[in-house]
Design a protein around this motif. Sequence first.
Motif, PDB file in Angstrom:
ATOM      1  N   UNK A  91      92.788  24.049  22.090  1.00 52.79           N
ATOM      2  CA  UNK A  91      92.217  23.758  20.786  1.00 52.79           C
ATOM      3  C   UNK A  91      92.363  22.291  20.442  1.00 52.79           C
ATOM      4  N   UNK A  92      91.421  21.800  19.630  1.00 57.22           N
ATOM      5  CA  UNK A  92      91.380  20.394  19.258  1.00 57.22           C
ATOM      6  C   UNK A  92      90.806  20.319  17.851  1.00 57.22           C
ATOM      7  N   UNK A  93      91.404  19.505  16.980  1.00 54.76           N
ATOM      8  CA  UNK A  93      90.938  19.385  15.601  1.00 54.76           C
ATOM      9  C   UNK A  93      91.340  18.031  15.042  1.00 54.76           C
ATOM     10  N   UNK A  94      90.799  17.712  13.863  1.00 55.96           N
ATOM     11  CA  UNK A  94      91.101  16.455  13.166  1.00 55.96           C
ATOM     12  C   UNK A  94      91.431  16.771  11.720  1.00 55.96           C
ATOM     13  N   UNK A  95      92.484  16.100  11.190  1.00 53.45           N
ATOM     14  CA  UNK A  95      92.839  16.242   9.776  1.00 53.45           C
ATOM     15  C   UNK A  95      93.487  14.943   9.304  1.00 53.45           C
ATOM     16  N   UNK A  96      92.931  14.384   8.241  1.00 52.77           N
ATOM     17  CA  UNK A  96      93.446  13.123   7.683  1.00 52.77           C
ATOM     18  C   UNK A  96      93.569  12.033   8.755  1.00 52.77           C
ATOM     19  N   UNK A  97      92.527  11.899   9.568  1.00 52.53           N
ATOM     20  CA  UNK A  97      92.468  10.884  10.633  1.00 52.53           C
ATOM     21  C   UNK A  97      93.482  11.110  11.746  1.00 52.53           C
ATOM     22  N   UNK A  98      94.138  12.256  11.757  1.00 54.95           N
ATOM     23  CA  UNK A  98      95.090  12.587  12.813  1.00 54.95           C
ATOM     24  C   UNK A  98      94.488  13.640  13.740  1.00 54.95           C
ATOM     25  N   UNK A  99      94.824  13.544  15.023  1.00 55.82           N
ATOM     26  CA  UNK A  99      94.357  14.508  16.009  1.00 55.82           C
ATOM     27  C   UNK A  99      95.352  15.665  16.085  1.00 55.82           C
ATOM     28  N   UNK A 100      94.820  16.888  16.117  1.00 51.65           N
ATOM     29  CA  UNK A 100      95.641  18.088  16.262  1.00 51.65           C
ATOM     30  C   UNK A 100      95.340  18.702  17.618  1.00 51.65           C
ATOM     31  N   UNK A 101      96.370  18.917  18.427  1.00 49.56           N
ATOM     32  CA  UNK A 101      96.186  19.529  19.740  1.00 49.56           C
ATOM     33  C   UNK A 101      97.110  20.730  19.886  1.00 49.56           C
ATOM     34  N   UNK A 102      96.695  21.651  20.758  1.00 51.21           N
ATOM     35  CA  UNK A 102      97.544  22.776  21.124  1.00 51.21           C
ATOM     36  C   UNK A 102      97.288  23.084  22.587  1.00 51.21           C
ATOM     37  N   UNK A 103      98.364  23.300  23.351  1.00 52.44           N
ATOM     38  CA  UNK A 103      98.235  23.584  24.784  1.00 52.44           C
ATOM     39  C   UNK A 103      98.696  25.013  25.073  1.00 52.44           C
ATOM     40  N   UNK A 104      98.429  25.474  26.287  1.00 53.86           N
ATOM     41  CA  UNK A 104      98.665  26.865  26.648  1.00 53.86           C
ATOM     42  C   UNK A 104     100.121  27.293  26.515  1.00 53.86           C
ATOM     43  N   UNK A 105     101.047  26.376  26.737  1.00 54.73           N
ATOM     44  CA  UNK A 105     102.469  26.719  26.637  1.00 54.73           C
ATOM     45  C   UNK A 105     102.919  26.917  25.198  1.00 54.73           C
ATOM     46  N   UNK A 106     102.054  26.560  24.225  1.00 53.80           N
ATOM     47  CA  UNK A 106     102.364  26.814  22.820  1.00 53.80           C
ATOM     48  C   UNK A 106     102.791  25.617  22.005  1.00 53.80           C
ATOM     49  N   UNK A 107     102.717  24.408  22.570  1.00 58.26           N
ATOM     50  CA  UNK A 107     103.091  23.222  21.803  1.00 58.26           C
ATOM     51  C   UNK A 107     101.915  22.795  20.922  1.00 58.26           C
ATOM     52  N   UNK A 120     105.361  18.193  15.624  1.00 55.96           N
ATOM     53  CA  UNK A 120     105.117  19.223  16.619  1.00 55.96           C
ATOM     54  C   UNK A 120     105.904  20.478  16.284  1.00 55.96           C
ATOM     55  N   UNK A 121     105.358  21.622  16.719  1.00 55.74           N
ATOM     56  CA  UNK A 121     106.031  22.897  16.546  1.00 55.74           C
ATOM     57  C   UNK A 121     105.629  23.814  17.683  1.00 55.74           C
ATOM     58  N   UNK A 122     106.440  24.811  17.961  1.00 60.50           N
ATOM     59  CA  UNK A 122     106.175  25.757  19.034  1.00 60.50           C
ATOM     60  C   UNK A 122     105.592  27.036  18.431  1.00 60.50           C
ATOM     61  N   UNK A 123     104.397  27.427  18.919  1.00 61.48           N
ATOM     62  CA  UNK A 123     103.706  28.590  18.352  1.00 61.48           C
ATOM     63  C   UNK A 123     103.789  29.807  19.262  1.00 61.48           C
ATOM     64  N   UNK A 124     104.512  29.696  20.393  1.00 60.53           N
ATOM     65  CA  UNK A 124     104.636  30.823  21.317  1.00 60.53           C
ATOM     66  C   UNK A 124     103.805  30.607  22.560  1.00 60.53           C
ATOM     67  N   UNK A 125     104.313  31.052  23.690  1.00 62.21           N
ATOM     68  CA  UNK A 125     103.640  30.824  24.972  1.00 62.21           C
ATOM     69  C   UNK A 125     102.396  31.703  25.118  1.00 62.21           C
ATOM     70  N   UNK A 126     101.566  31.328  26.079  1.00 64.97           N
ATOM     71  CA  UNK A 126     100.370  32.112  26.385  1.00 64.97           C
ATOM     72  C   UNK A 126      99.234  31.946  25.397  1.00 64.97           C
ATOM     73  N   UNK A 127      99.156  30.778  24.757  1.00 65.52           N
ATOM     74  CA  UNK A 127      98.097  30.555  23.765  1.00 65.52           C
ATOM     75  C   UNK A 127      96.742  30.414  24.463  1.00 65.52           C
ATOM     76  N   UNK A 128      95.755  31.108  23.915  1.00 65.23           N
ATOM     77  CA  UNK A 128      94.377  30.997  24.425  1.00 65.23           C
ATOM     78  C   UNK A 128      93.483  30.176  23.505  1.00 65.23           C
ATOM     79  N   UNK A 129      93.744  30.263  22.191  1.00 70.01           N
ATOM     80  CA  UNK A 129      92.906  29.553  21.240  1.00 70.01           C
ATOM     81  C   UNK A 129      93.716  29.020  20.070  1.00 70.01           C
ATOM     82  N   UNK A 130      93.324  27.825  19.617  1.00 61.97           N
ATOM     83  CA  UNK A 130      93.793  27.266  18.351  1.00 61.97           C
ATOM     84  C   UNK A 130      92.544  26.851  17.591  1.00 61.97           C
ATOM     85  N   UNK A 131      92.411  27.326  16.347  1.00 63.18           N
ATOM     86  CA  UNK A 131      91.238  27.001  15.556  1.00 63.18           C
ATOM     87  C   UNK A 131      91.657  26.556  14.160  1.00 63.18           C
TER      88      UNK A 131
END
Length: 345
Positions: A91-107, A120-131
């Motif tokens: 997943x990839x997004x923008x908020x207040x001129x900042x880039x938001x990323x999320x990778x499969x390991x959950x970061x 940064x925060x950990x959302x749990x492993x095995x992520x398929x989508x961030x929206x």
Amino acid sequence: MVSSARWNHVWVGAETGILKGVNLRRRQATNYVSASALRRDEGVCAMCWGHPSESEILVGCLDRSVKLFSTEKGKFTESQQCLGGEGSFCGLAVHDSSIITCVESGLLKVWRDASSENMETQVGAGVCRMRQNPAQPQCVGTGGKENALKVWDLHRPEEPIFRAKNVRLYDPSSPQRRPVLEVTYGEYPLTALSLTSGADSVVVGSSHGDMAVIDLRQGRLVKCLKGFAGSVRSVQCHPTLPLVASCGLDRFLRVHNMEDKRLVHKVYLKSRLNCLLLTSREKWEDEEPEPTAPQADVKEEEDELWDGMETVATRTVLKRTVDPNVQETQLGKRPKKQKRTSAGP
């Protein structure tokens, strides 16, 4: 001078690392990465608009770089490495001129101008989508394999503001935290989905190449959209028009009209496609100058025309050279025997 890239209606990212812009009115596609610069480790795995005016596109690649493409200049202008965690961008997004990323390991990470201010925060492993929530851009949802839906407020990222127990339709504003709808569609995993403009239906695509519109009010299948031959990787509905764009592993970009299920555009783009962005512009027919000839790397399918044409059998006739001294005979018939004449007494 504004680049012609500004008039493209759909942008697609491919496994090969190519970013393509497609002008559906001109039936023309343009590669914005030269063939000599292609690298598999720069395959496109996530995309989002970098600005509400759609003047910029953020492209997330397998090598964990995020590139900024200007649709007004028609070229990449910046690149940033977004390292941390494991796996590709989901997943990839923008908020207040900042880039938001999320990778499969959950970061999940917010990249600000000063690296010391990154969050940064950990959302749990095995992520398929961030929206990202378009109505509340500071909120994002994450989920994946054995990792149920969570909604995060990036202003308070310590704990999710909503946590589901399974993958169903939830109303986060309800205090009961119970699913309000559960719908089963097909037997194959769903790989992409997008809300329609009225937010009362959702378009889903599967790993088997099935795509359908599901009514969220009644929980029923409304219609199926046909024509796919591989896994659907990305689906996006137009915010106001009854159009939905989709792409996947069969290398085609398709645009369907959801009112009559008609396949409006079908464009072959040569590469396996991972993601797309559909413009929010409405008046496509009135916005651009006189069309130019389509480029050679685009093939707009005209299946209905060719399928409706009658097949005509042809026969090749070989001409034979006739020797005047040789008697000609009909095929399949023996030549007549000459009558023998008896000699005179």
